[in-house]
Design an enzyme around this catalytic site. Sequence first.
Site, PDB file in Angstrom:
ATOM      1  N   LYS A   1       0.841  -1.199   0.000  1.00 17.44           N
ATOM      2  CA  LYS A   1       0.000   0.000   0.000  1.00 17.44           C
ATOM      3  C   LYS A   1       0.873   1.243   0.000  1.00 17.44           C
ATOM      4  O   LYS A   1       1.934   1.279   0.629  1.00 17.44           O
ATOM      5  CB  LYS A   1      -0.915  -0.036   1.224  1.00 17.44           C
ATOM      6  CG  LYS A   1      -1.967   1.063   1.281  1.00 17.44           C
ATOM      7  CD  LYS A   1      -2.856   0.841   2.499  1.00 17.44           C
ATOM      8  CE  LYS A   1      -3.882   1.930   2.691  1.00 17.44           C
ATOM      9  NZ  LYS A   1      -4.731   1.665   3.890  1.00 17.44           N
TER      10      LYS A   1
ATOM     11  N   SER B   1      -9.324   2.040   2.934  1.00 16.46           N
ATOM     12  CA  SER B   1      -8.388   2.732   2.076  1.00 16.46           C
ATOM     13  C   SER B   1      -7.380   1.822   1.374  1.00 16.46           C
ATOM     14  O   SER B   1      -6.593   2.304   0.550  1.00 16.46           O
ATOM     15  CB  SER B   1      -7.644   3.795   2.884  1.00 16.46           C
ATOM     16  OG  SER B   1      -6.899   3.196   3.947  1.00 16.46           O
TER      17      SER B   1
ATOM     18  N   SER C   1      -9.701  -0.519   7.159  1.00 18.40           N
ATOM     19  CA  SER C   1      -9.170  -0.339   5.806  1.00 18.40           C
ATOM     20  C   SER C   1      -8.557  -1.579   5.191  1.00 18.40           C
ATOM     21  O   SER C   1      -8.236  -1.581   4.003  1.00 18.40           O
ATOM     22  CB  SER C   1      -8.124   0.789   5.800  1.00 18.40           C
ATOM     23  OG  SER C   1      -8.750   2.037   5.966  1.00 18.40           O
TER      24      SER C   1
END
Length: 464
Positions: free
Chosen positions: A80, A154, A178
Amino acid sequence: MAGDFWRLGAGGLSDAYVRQEACPVQVIAELRERIARLNPGINAYAALAPDLEAQAEESAERLRQGRAQSPLEGVPVALKDNLVMRGLPAAWGGEVFDAVQTRDELPVQRLRAAGAILIGKTTCPEFAVEGYTASRTFGVTRNPWNPELTPGGSSGGAVAAVAAGLAAAALGTDGGGSIRRPAGHTGLFGLKPTIGAVPRHGGLPQILMDFEVAGPLARSARDLRLMFGVLTGAGRADPASRGRLPVSPARRSLKVLYVETFGDNPCDPAIRHSARAAADVLASLGHEVTAGPLPFDLAPLDRFWGSFAQIGLAHLAATVPAMAERASPQYLEMAARGSGIPAPDLFAALEEVRRLRSSVSQAFGEWDVMVTPSAAAQPWPAAEAYPPVIDGQAAGPRGHAVYTGWVNASGHPGLAVPVQPDAAGLPIGIQLVGDLHSEDLLLSLAEEMEQAGGGWRWPRYALG
């Protein structure tokens, strides 16, 4: 097997390397082609590692010499974009942090030392404080099961990459759901570890205090276990971390609390149906399943929850000069709201967090596992921040996310498990929550459910 490496996942690739049926160089060549073909349609990657082929060559040489560093040797893993990896920016979905990094933060170090091939950085919303994945810098990220819809956020780019076969596994972060909600939206397994189970050091500033942890995403419970085994363990640079606890005892009947809804918050009927069916599977496996409400009050936490990110952004704006010029206006507005929150209000909220942690810890003196949906809504249009209506009721920005934030605040581990999809074939996930440092127990339970549920179905889009 040539042309099918992407199907194998982390454990399958590891087995293929042992049998000398695959080579990291071949795997990365196939992955490059697949990313070039499919990534434009889903926008999972913000950047690819400049040394991807060199990493593959080095891994192949270690395998030839019998020096595999771990079961993740040669396994392609995505990161990420709020995680720091040398050779690429950690852009955090925007333009404030655009410098190429010269080091790896601690969880990334562990993956690299384990021989994993670090593919690159996956998309996330700016500052990773949204429940969908889009930014003015990197655009909209889409769900491989249906590109018109969001994969959630996210960690949206991370789940899109793994679900579409553009990575064998991924490392995401979870400050309020997330990892778990996007995993549920894309048919993956995702682990939010106990605070301190995966130590953090050397990364970007933390804006969600200790609520945010790093954790793995994968297509099977076995792959998740392989990732967690490399990531966990005490790290001197993170005083909150600790060594792994002993493995859980042999399989036993667990006391499971199934919580379908939180008060009067709406939940999509298809999600309720699949979550209930999953609870029935647990009962059929011999576990003692009881349906009921959460045994603690979330209202005090819920009243302040959105303010934590605002205060974190306010601190960032006060300490990072580039924020004023490069951050998107909506996040500067959030920072301005955060700077106006009185310190006594924050202190009172932290006291509520302390009380919640005590209440949750006591509840796990009675229950082994709590089971809830991972999200209250199915994926919605990809460019929209949240679904405004859930099951015919108006829902605010966090209406889809009610099931996950308390787990972050409490510090307990939560594991997303894919269950029966909806009528349109879209994935649905549930969340298993356990006592502090009970990851091994949750992973074992996820493996039981996976074996009972018929295994993984690949997204039709990913096969295109």
